[in-house]
Scaffold this motif. Structure first.
Motif, PDB file in Angstrom:
ATOM      1  N   SER A 152     -11.847  60.834  26.503  1.00 27.92           N
ATOM      2  CA  SER A 152     -11.948  61.617  25.280  1.00 27.92           C
ATOM      3  C   SER A 152     -10.864  62.680  25.267  1.00 27.92           C
ATOM      4  O   SER A 152     -10.525  63.252  26.301  1.00 27.92           O
ATOM      5  N   ASP A 199     -17.153  67.590  23.292  1.00 30.58           N
ATOM      6  CA  ASP A 199     -18.114  66.486  23.275  1.00 30.58           C
ATOM      7  C   ASP A 199     -19.378  66.850  24.049  1.00 30.58           C
ATOM      8  O   ASP A 199     -20.487  66.519  23.642  1.00 30.58           O
ATOM      9  N   TYR A 207     -23.581  67.425  22.678  1.00 31.36           N
ATOM     10  CA  TYR A 207     -24.575  66.489  23.199  1.00 31.36           C
ATOM     11  C   TYR A 207     -25.997  66.853  22.763  1.00 31.36           C
ATOM     12  O   TYR A 207     -26.742  66.001  22.281  1.00 31.36           O
TER      13      TYR A 207
END
Length: 160
Positions: free
Chosen positions: A48, A54, A58
């Motif tokens: 990523s 990211d 979550y």
């Protein structure tokens, strides 16, 4: 003459063996170093571009999936000739109408050729979008209803 002929013949001793072993391992190590350098240069291992962001998203993703599960909606996604068909139903199996349905089609192993999909309601609860390329595709469908209700489904489809 026999004594000079015997002296000119090659005789293997410990230094020759040591040089051969050191030379062998030097070649192996040099080749391994070249392979490692090429591997790192051609694929850095990055999954990523934004791994930290990211990770922060979550918990938000988990909350969205729990809210989606409480809705009780189901989605059937199928590959039709030249189209993607999505059948959206509520917890009693009734068609969900009047939703805004969008999606994304991408190859399983690469982002190359990714396509945005806009679905139109063809029948009550049945939404279609055109997609006519052969092969395997991962489709992500997002349906939005009134009041900010959001539902997402993912499937792998393939066209001949």
């Amino acid at each position: 003459m026999t004594s000079t002929a015997a002296k000119s013949r090659f005789e293997l001793n410990g230094w020759h063996v040591l040089a051969g072993v050191v030379g062998f391992f030097a070649v192996i190590i040099a080749v391994d170093v070249v392979f490692v350098i090429q591997a790192v240069r051609t694929y850095p291992g990055e999954v990523s571009v934004t791994p930290y962001e990211d990770g922060l998203a979550y918990n938000k993703r988990i909350a969205q999936l729990e809210a989606q599960e409480q809705l009780g909606w189901t989605a059937g996604v199928a590959a039709e000739p030249g189209a993607v068909l999505v059948k959206l139903r509520d917890e009693q199996g009734r068609p969900l109408t009047g939703l805004t349905v969008t999606g994304k089609l991408k190859r399983p192993a690469t982002e190359v050729g990714a396509k945005a999909l806009t679905f139109a309601e063809a029948a009550p609860g049945d939404y279609t979008a055109s997609a006519a390329e052969a092969g395997a595709w991962d489709v992500t469908v997002e349906a939005r209803g009134s009041g900010g209700v959001r539902f997402e489904a993912q499937r792998r489809l393939s066209w001949p």
